[in-house]
Write an enzyme that holds these catalytic residues in place. Structure first.
Site, PDB file in Angstrom:
ATOM      1  N   GLN A  11       0.840  -1.219   0.000  1.00  0.00           N
ATOM      2  CA  GLN A  11       0.000   0.000   0.000  1.00  0.00           C
ATOM      3  C   GLN A  11       0.869   1.261   0.000  1.00  0.00           C
ATOM      4  OE1 GLN A  11      -3.816  -0.257   2.379  1.00  0.00           O
ATOM      5  NE2 GLN A  11      -2.453  -1.373   3.748  1.00  0.00           N
ATOM      6  N   TYR A  60       6.312  -7.797   6.906  1.00  0.00           N
ATOM      7  CA  TYR A  60       5.328  -8.849   7.164  1.00  0.00           C
ATOM      8  C   TYR A  60       4.214  -8.164   7.951  1.00  0.00           C
ATOM      9  CZ  TYR A  60       3.420 -13.301   8.827  1.00  0.00           C
ATOM     10  OH  TYR A  60       2.599 -14.368   9.093  1.00  0.00           O
ATOM     11  N   TYR A 124       3.642  -9.456  15.872  1.00  0.00           N
ATOM     12  CA  TYR A 124       3.921  -8.438  14.852  1.00  0.00           C
ATOM     13  C   TYR A 124       4.577  -7.212  15.485  1.00  0.00           C
ATOM     14  CZ  TYR A 124       2.798  -4.520  11.705  1.00  0.00           C
ATOM     15  OH  TYR A 124       2.866  -3.388  10.926  1.00  0.00           O
TER      16      TYR A 124
HETATM   17  N1  LIG Z   1      -1.024  -1.939   7.135  1.00  0.00           N
HETATM   18  C1  LIG Z   1      -1.136  -1.297   8.304  1.00  0.00           C
HETATM   19  O1  LIG Z   1      -2.231  -1.111   8.853  1.00  0.00           O
HETATM   20  C2  LIG Z   1       0.093  -0.727   8.969  1.00  0.00           C
HETATM   21  C3  LIG Z   1      -0.064  -0.097  10.216  1.00  0.00           C
HETATM   22  C4  LIG Z   1       1.070   0.442  10.842  1.00  0.00           C
HETATM   23  C5  LIG Z   1       2.307   0.353  10.226  1.00  0.00           C
HETATM   24  N2  LIG Z   1       2.426  -0.289   9.021  1.00  0.00           N
HETATM   25  C6  LIG Z   1       3.761  -0.389   8.435  1.00  0.00           C
HETATM   26  O2  LIG Z   1       3.785   0.375   7.250  1.00  0.00           O
HETATM   27  C7  LIG Z   1       4.650  -0.237   6.288  1.00  0.00           C
HETATM   28  C8  LIG Z   1       3.916  -0.433   4.985  1.00  0.00           C
HETATM   29  O3  LIG Z   1       2.771  -1.265   5.227  1.00  0.00           O
HETATM   30  P1  LIG Z   1       1.740  -1.611   4.073  1.00  0.00           P
HETATM   31  O4  LIG Z   1       0.377  -1.672   4.690  1.00  0.00           O
HETATM   32  O5  LIG Z   1       1.973  -0.742   2.882  1.00  0.00           O
HETATM   33  O6  LIG Z   1       2.175  -3.115   3.741  1.00  0.00           O
HETATM   34  P2  LIG Z   1       1.497  -4.123   2.717  1.00  0.00           P
HETATM   35  O7  LIG Z   1       0.496  -3.431   1.868  1.00  0.00           O
HETATM   36  O8  LIG Z   1       1.086  -5.324   3.498  1.00  0.00           O
HETATM   37  O9  LIG Z   1       2.725  -4.516   1.782  1.00  0.00           O
HETATM   38  C9  LIG Z   1       3.785  -5.232   2.282  1.00  0.00           C
HETATM   39  C10 LIG Z   1       4.912  -5.190   1.277  1.00  0.00           C
HETATM   40  O10 LIG Z   1       5.983  -5.972   1.822  1.00  0.00           O
HETATM   41  C11 LIG Z   1       6.378  -6.917   0.850  1.00  0.00           C
HETATM   42  N3  LIG Z   1       6.906  -8.109   1.486  1.00  0.00           N
HETATM   43  C12 LIG Z   1       6.324  -8.860   2.447  1.00  0.00           C
HETATM   44  N4  LIG Z   1       7.114  -9.916   2.741  1.00  0.00           N
HETATM   45  C13 LIG Z   1       8.211  -9.800   1.949  1.00  0.00           C
HETATM   46  C14 LIG Z   1       9.378 -10.570   1.780  1.00  0.00           C
HETATM   47  N5  LIG Z   1       9.591 -11.694   2.468  1.00  0.00           N
HETATM   48  N6  LIG Z   1      10.322 -10.151   0.889  1.00  0.00           N
HETATM   49  C15 LIG Z   1      10.129  -9.025   0.165  1.00  0.00           C
HETATM   50  N7  LIG Z   1       9.030  -8.271   0.270  1.00  0.00           N
HETATM   51  C16 LIG Z   1       8.082  -8.643   1.154  1.00  0.00           C
HETATM   52  C17 LIG Z   1       5.122  -7.209   0.064  1.00  0.00           C
HETATM   53  O11 LIG Z   1       5.459  -7.832  -1.150  1.00  0.00           O
HETATM   54  P3  LIG Z   1       4.434  -8.841  -1.890  1.00  0.00           P
HETATM   55  O12 LIG Z   1       3.481  -7.961  -2.645  1.00  0.00           O
HETATM   56  O13 LIG Z   1       5.321  -9.639  -2.768  1.00  0.00           O
HETATM   57  O14 LIG Z   1       3.752  -9.645  -0.819  1.00  0.00           O
HETATM   58  C18 LIG Z   1       4.557  -5.799  -0.080  1.00  0.00           C
HETATM   59  O15 LIG Z   1       5.231  -5.111  -1.096  1.00  0.00           O
HETATM   60  C19 LIG Z   1       5.141  -1.529   6.946  1.00  0.00           C
HETATM   61  O16 LIG Z   1       6.374  -1.296   7.546  1.00  0.00           O
HETATM   62  C20 LIG Z   1       4.112  -1.805   8.017  1.00  0.00           C
HETATM   63  O17 LIG Z   1       4.648  -2.560   9.089  1.00  0.00           O
HETATM   64  C21 LIG Z   1       1.338  -0.804   8.377  1.00  0.00           C
END
Ligand SMILES: NC(=O)c1ccc[n+]([C@@H]2O[C@H](COP(=O)([O-])OP(=O)(O)OC[C@H]3O[C@@H](n4cnc5c(N)ncnc54)[C@H](OP(=O)(O)O)[C@@H]3O)[C@@H](O)[C@H]2O)c1
Length: 293
Positions: A11, A60, A124
């Site tokens: 995202q 993750y 997590y």
């Molecule tokens: N989502 C939330 O509500 C939330 C809340 C607080 C903080 N955050 C933090 O914000 C950041 C961005 O989150 P997001 O929601 O944009 O994440 P997301 O949409 O879940 O996307 C995760 C990304 O990480 C990649 N990824 C996962 N496992 C991987 C691996 N083993 N090797 C390489 N790439 C990998 C995924 O690739 P694939 O497409 O190949 O799976 C995808 O590009 C993260 O650090 C997260 O912890 C998120």
């Protein structure tokens, strides 16, 4: 400036991929090119690219699944960012990384500040906290941007789930006693762009300035419960006509991972240092959901 973006399919990563390119030469690596669950692949890939800035938007993020896969979550969220940071040190790069409100236990009743003690209540959160610590230990120019309740029209999110369920069910029971700040991935990416531009103008890498490294809270303003979030999603999507929302306590919706009851972050530091004014979540979600039509 050579910018290496990791996680462009996520995202936040997807939004960054569309907007940070104007700050330099943008190079991206996806999971096939660099799998964070295989830490040995990280250093060689970065050494080959020799970036000035690494932006790690990969993580993750499956909060409940992490309870069953603690080692994988720890490798991707805890170990991999440390390797990125230590490799950044070797090539003289800075690192921008994202973390989470889930590093806190949620027992507070006032906005969490960067200096408040973290105490994650699930796997997590523990894995993300380990990643923060590993980056800080590397002693490089770094920014850890803690955000919360991220949504976008792309990828998996609460917003997409509610929109889908509202077309399938008459009633949705939604937790009303967990409070946080829904944050649009676009808002995070735009703020990151501003911050990176600022750091670059200040010659962040050549003249390290301790005030430009550290943990920063970065969420949309305001807060609500998951129930309040869902209500707004349906209102703005025009999909509230047939679906009734029913507020329930967390105790009536048990999940594998415990969650903080209150995880609202204070954005004052990012405002003071980088002059970033995040939008109110009600304004951001309106723009986000308007975009589709
Ligand atoms: N989502 C939330 O509500 C939330 C809340 C607080 C903080 N955050 C933090 O914000 C950041 C961005 O989150 P997001 O929601 O944009 O994440 P997301 O949409 O879940 O996307 C995760 C990304 O990480 C990649 N990824 C996962 N496992 C991987 C691996 N083993 N090797 C390489 N790439 C990998 C995924 O690739 P694939 O497409 O190949 O799976 C995808 O590009 C993260 O650090 C997260 O912890 C998120």
């Amino acid at each position: 400036m050579k910018i290496l973006l990791i996680g462009k399919t996520g995202q936040v990563g997807g939004e960054l991929n569309s907007i940070v390119g104007d700050l330099g030469t943008l190079i991206t690596l996806d999971r096939e090119q660099m799998d964070l669950s295989k830490p040995n692949s990280i250093e060689p890939a970065i050494l080959e690219i020799q970036p000035d800035i690494i932006i790690n938007a990969a993580a993750y993020t499956a909060v409940d699944k992490a309870e069953d896969e603690p080692e994988l979550a720890m490798t991707v969220n805890g170990v991999a960012p440390g390797i990125m940071a230590n490799t950044a040190k070797k090539v003289g790069a800075g690192l921008i990384h994202y973390s989470t409100d889930y590093v806190f236990d949620g027992h507070s009743d006032k906005l969490y500040r960067e200096e408040d003690s973290p105490c994650p209540v699930n796997v997590y959160g523990k894995s993300k906290l380990a990643g923060e610590k590993a980056i800080i230990e590397a002693k490089i120019p770094y920014l850890i941007l803690r955000t919360s309740w991220v949504y976008s029209l792309h990828g998996k999110s609460f917003l997409k789930t509610i929109k889908k369920l509202s077309t399938e069910k008459d009633t949705l029971r939604i937790v009303d006693d967990q409070i946080g700040s829904p944050t649009w991935a676009r808002s995070i990416a735009l703020a990151t762009h501003e911050i990176l531009g600022y750091c670059s103008r200040k010659e962040w890498l050549k003249k390290p300035d301790p005030s430009l490294s550290g943990i920063f809270h970065l969420t949309c303003q305001g807060n609500t419960s998951w129930y309040g979030f869902a209500k707004e999603i349906l209102k703005l999507s025009g999909e509230d006509l047939n679906t009734q929302l029913s507020p329930i306590p967390t105790s009536e919706y048990p999940t594998p991972a415990a969650r903080p009851l209150y995880s609202v972050l204070c954005n004052e530091k990012v405002k003071n240092i980088f002059d970033i004014e995040m939008p109110h979540w009600l304004n951001a979600i309106k723009i986000c959901l308007n975009e589709k039509s």
